[in-house]
Design a protein around this motif. Structure first.
Motif, short mmCIF file in Angstrom:
data_model
loop_
_atom_site.label_atom_id
_atom_site.label_comp_id
_atom_site.label_asym_id
_atom_site.label_seq_id
_atom_site.Cartn_x
_atom_site.Cartn_y
_atom_site.Cartn_z
N THR A 222 0.85 -1.19 0.00
CA THR A 222 0.00 0.00 0.00
C THR A 222 0.89 1.25 0.00
N GLY A 223 0.25 2.42 0.03
CA GLY A 223 1.02 3.66 -0.03
C GLY A 223 1.61 3.89 -1.41
N LEU A 224 0.87 3.55 -2.43
CA LEU A 224 1.38 3.62 -3.81
C LEU A 224 1.01 4.92 -4.52
N LYS A 225 0.28 5.78 -3.86
CA LYS A 225 -0.12 7.04 -4.48
C LYS A 225 1.11 7.89 -4.78
N ARG A 226 1.18 8.43 -6.00
CA ARG A 226 2.33 9.21 -6.41
C ARG A 226 2.03 10.71 -6.42
N PHE A 227 3.07 11.46 -6.36
CA PHE A 227 2.98 12.92 -6.42
C PHE A 227 2.51 13.38 -7.80
N THR A 228 1.57 14.30 -7.80
CA THR A 228 1.15 14.97 -9.04
C THR A 228 1.15 16.47 -8.79
N SER A 229 1.26 17.26 -9.87
CA SER A 229 1.32 18.72 -9.72
C SER A 229 0.48 19.40 -10.78
N THR A 230 0.13 20.64 -10.50
CA THR A 230 -0.64 21.44 -11.47
C THR A 230 0.20 22.53 -12.09
N SER A 231 1.42 22.74 -11.59
CA SER A 231 2.32 23.74 -12.17
C SER A 231 3.75 23.28 -12.00
N GLU A 232 4.64 23.77 -12.87
CA GLU A 232 6.04 23.38 -12.82
C GLU A 232 6.91 24.62 -12.67
N GLN A 245 6.49 20.79 -0.56
CA GLN A 245 5.40 20.70 0.41
C GLN A 245 4.37 19.65 0.00
N ASP A 246 4.06 19.59 -1.28
CA ASP A 246 3.05 18.62 -1.75
C ASP A 246 3.55 17.19 -1.62
N MET A 247 4.86 16.98 -1.83
CA MET A 247 5.41 15.63 -1.64
C MET A 247 5.33 15.21 -0.16
N MET A 248 5.68 16.12 0.72
CA MET A 248 5.61 15.80 2.15
C MET A 248 4.16 15.64 2.60
N ALA A 249 3.23 16.29 1.88
CA ALA A 249 1.81 16.14 2.21
C ALA A 249 1.34 14.70 1.98
N LEU A 250 2.00 14.00 1.05
CA LEU A 250 1.67 12.58 0.84
C LEU A 250 1.94 11.77 2.10
N ILE A 251 3.03 12.10 2.79
CA ILE A 251 3.36 11.41 4.03
C ILE A 251 2.36 11.80 5.12
N THR A 252 2.03 13.09 5.18
CA THR A 252 1.05 13.56 6.16
C THR A 252 -0.29 12.86 5.96
N GLU A 253 -0.66 12.64 4.70
CA GLU A 253 -1.92 11.97 4.39
C GLU A 253 -1.92 10.55 4.94
N LEU A 254 -0.79 9.85 4.79
CA LEU A 254 -0.69 8.50 5.34
C LEU A 254 -0.74 8.53 6.87
N SER A 256 -2.19 10.47 8.78
CA SER A 256 -3.49 10.86 9.34
C SER A 256 -4.58 9.83 9.03
N SER A 257 -4.20 8.73 8.39
CA SER A 257 -5.17 7.70 8.02
C SER A 257 -5.01 6.48 8.92
N PRO A 258 -6.00 6.19 9.78
CA PRO A 258 -5.89 5.01 10.66
C PRO A 258 -5.62 3.71 9.90
N ASP A 259 -6.20 3.58 8.70
CA ASP A 259 -5.97 2.36 7.93
C ASP A 259 -4.49 2.18 7.59
N SER A 260 -3.74 3.28 7.55
CA SER A 260 -2.32 3.20 7.21
C SER A 260 -1.44 2.97 8.44
N TYR A 261 -1.82 3.55 9.58
CA TYR A 261 -0.89 3.50 10.71
C TYR A 261 -1.29 2.57 11.85
#
Length: 375
Positions: A222-232, A245-254, A256-261
């Protein structure tokens, strides 16, 4: 029975993980948990984690067990330390029970020490909470204020420090207890041949949590969601602040999810640092064998050191035992809570537990793995 002379609510409010505390006569009429001869015998066993620390002027030397004899160490300036006494000495369970006002997941082990005069390990700082209880004999303890201290001899690999100004300076006698939170420097020196005990409580570090989370994600794919962006960014060789920040937000998302931790936390916190004394039966128990033994008065006991943990608001009906999740039906939740909360069950309690087929099945599994035993 060990009765702790301490207002635990006041202690948790005012001292726990905040500041050191001396409790004189914490255990009135304290009875030795183990004799020096028994402790020396345990340190002869390969499976038992033990060491002898020899004090040498401004330094010390460590010998790892097992030990065949102790004559070579002389009559002073050394101490024998045996970790996880609670794994190998069933009589220590009652002593540990006095400290269960702190959650089981924090509990590390009970360490026993036999020390000769002038034995000690020097001024040092630990990263865990510890209660030091004095048995026979006397030891002089000093505790300093939390702060920055120079490593002994400028050696970055040593846990020893150069020294500190004491805020506690006391000679512990039988039944006295000293509580030291993480980060406070302390030093003990033996005045007369002495027995003492240390109850340690640990919490995971950021490194350990990240490592366990990564291992759990890999194991479960699990944890296979990849980083995506709207601007470069306009500069090709630059990683923009928003991308960082958006890459680190992927970790924050995990995180904050009980199913993950939850599975990760349950597995990690229920594991033990020291080897368990498993009591696997010579012949695997069947339901008929177990019921027959119970009818003859058998009692159910948990081996020393085994952690059985439940997560509040867990997303799955399960209990974590020694790093493994055991799912169960909702109808035995009360039985599961009882198994996790008690160390032993008399024959009547055991008989009641085994009346439910699902509970009986789990108990059989735990018996055959050597996590529980009949006595």
């Amino acid at each position: 029975m060990y009765s702790l002379n301490l207002d635990t609510n006041a202690f948790l409010t005012n001292y726990w993980q905040k500041k050191p505390l001396l409790i004189k006569n914490a255990f009135p009429n304290f009875e030795e948990i183990i004799s020096p001869d028994e402790l020396a015998g345990l340190a002869c066993e390969e499976e038992v984690s033990s060491r002898v620390v020899i004090t040498k002027g401004n330094d010390w030397q460590i010998y790892q067990g097992p030990f065949e004899d102790y004559d070579k160490f002389g009559n002073s300036h050394w101490q024998l330390l045996v970790q996880a006494l609670n794994h190998w000495h069933p009589d220590s369970a009652q002593f540990i029970d006095a400290f269960r006002f702190i959650p089981d997941w924090r509990f590390d082990d009970l360490m026993a020490s036999f020390a000769t005069p002038e034995g000690g390990v020097g001024a040092h700082i630990d990263n865990y909470d510890v209660f030091i209880i004095q048995g026979e004999g006397q030891r002089h303890w000093t505790v300093g204020e939390k702060g920055q201290y120079a490593a002994k001899n400028n050696d970055p690999t040593t846990p020893l420090i150069e020294g500190f100004e004491p805020i506690i300076d006391v000679v512990l006698e039988k039944g006295d207890m000293l509580y030291i939170p993480p980060g406070y420097p302390h030093q003990g020196q033996t005045l007369t041949t002495a027995m003492s005990y240390s109850i340690g409580f640990r919490a995971p570090s950021q490194q350990e949590l990240f490592s366990a989370l990564a291992d759990g994600l890999i194991d479960s794919n699990t944890g296979l969601k990849r980083f995506t962006s709207t601007s470069e960014p306009a500069i090709a060789n630059q990683v923009s602040v928003s991308h960082q920040q958006d890459m680190m937000a992927l970790i924050t998302e995990l995180a904050s999810s009980p199913d993950s931790y939850q599975a990760m936390l349950g597995s990690m916190l229920s594991q033990n640092r020291f080897e368990l004394d498993l009591c696997e039966p010579d012949e695997s128990y069947t339901a008929d064998m177990l019921i027959e033994d119970i009818e003859q008065g058998a009692e159910l006991n948990r081996i020393g050191g085994l952690k059985m943990l439940q997560l509040e608001n867990d997303s799955v009906d399960r209990i974590f035992i020694n790093g493994e999740a055991f799912e169960h039906s909702a109808n035995i939740a009360t039985d599961i809570a009882l198994l996790a909360n008690q160390f032993s069950f008399d024959s009547q309690q055991t008989q009641k537990l085994t009346q439910n087929e699902d509970t009986l099945t789990l108990i059989l599994t735990l018996l055959n793995r050597g996590y529980f035993y009949l006595g």
